[in-house]
Write an enzyme that holds these catalytic residues in place. Sequence first.
Site: not given
Ligand code: ADP
Length: 394
Positions: A9, A16, A90, A178, A207, A209, A238, A327-328, A376
């Site tokens: 990816n 990744k 991907r 996505h 994320g 993005g 962005r 989101g998670e 993904e």
């Molecule tokens: P990508 O689009 O690069 O795959 P990710 O899905 O890994 O991105 O998300 C990265 C984002 O998630 C960043 O803004 C990071 O700071 C945020 N993030 C990750 N863990 C936490 C956390 N425990 N609390 C708040 N934000 C978090």
Amino acid sequence: MTDVILTINAGSSSLKFALHPVSDPLTPVLRGKATGLKRQPEFSVSVPAPCPWPIPVLDASSTHEDVARLLLDWLATHATNYNVVAVGHRVVHGGQAFTSPARITPQVVADLTDLTSLAPLHQPHNLAPVKLIAAQFPALPQVAVFDTSFHTTQDPLAKIFALPHALSEQGLVRYGFHGLSYEFIASTLPEHLGAKAGGRVIVAHLGNGASLCAIKDGKSVATTMGFTALDGLVMGRRSGRIDPGVILHLVQQRGMSVPDIEKLLYQQSGLLGVSGISNAMQDLEASDDPRAKTAIDLFCYRAAAEIAALIPALGGLDALIFTAGIGENSARTRAGICDRLGWLGITLDPAANEGAQLRINAVDARCDVLVVPTNEDAVIARHTIALALSADGQ
Ligand code: ADP
């Protein structure tokens, strides 16, 4: 020897990778990434932890192709218990032609290369490992899985811009991205939502993005990213949706060049631009700086506004699903978004939200709100097994 799928990816500054057993693609035996390419490259492995093999050191000038070459050498040296039977990639853009995953052939590589102008920051990085592996291992089956495919079910009204018809005919339409994440979440809905799985759902993939997808009957009906991955929500770096007149002003009144504007919109805006501190939500949440608070508040406000803008495509809302890094993991962001959406029947259970439980809505809420980790890689692996191995008659 265990037969495995290698998934790759490649993002704009990362690559990744994972090894998924053919017998259990949801449970990778190896997962890692090379991040910070072209800035501060770093190779890391999250599965297994700790990694028993020496971690490669990347050169500051390492390209995606260099990393892919190094990864293949590293796997050949150390992953000797695993037999890579196919590779899944991907690929960000499938254009109008690729509405489902594709087995890679020289013609497919040529067709995908032709789509580079639609995703110049991603498509070349996606194709670099494809071309390298095709050259080094011509007999190894490869499959491309597209971020755009999941959205090809959308009604034309959700796709066209109010531009002259000829431009839409030439492919200047909303594609959406996505898609692998949305496909994975859609596949989990029956398990999580039961009878409501066929209902009106919005998935918030937040994320670095970030985008939203409106899903009805398990299919995409609208999404916030458009012709490019710049549209829609505030993201790490962005801008998301802005008035196109701003770009005209920057060109005409300030004499900015196209590369400078591209850098502004893709690299210097979003959470980083507004806060002046960081593109990472985690850093902003840890900061007392009022600009960090403004950036978080804007992220939440814009996300709530874009959720509201998707409601006409669905005719209401039965469930809101949060996924991806923010989101998670960010209870503050989820609350900041949901607190603006009470009128949609969204009410959180604060303790469940803080605990990032699967279900975070209050018991008497009209709308379900869930936190579902995305995967993904698993979608890439599943499609690769289906397409590469069945085509070989294995
Ligand atoms: P990508 O689009 O690069 O795959 P990710 O899905 O890994 O991105 O998300 C990265 C984002 O998630 C960043 O803004 C990071 O700071 C945020 N993030 C990750 N863990 C936490 C956390 N425990 N609390 C708040 N934000 C978090």
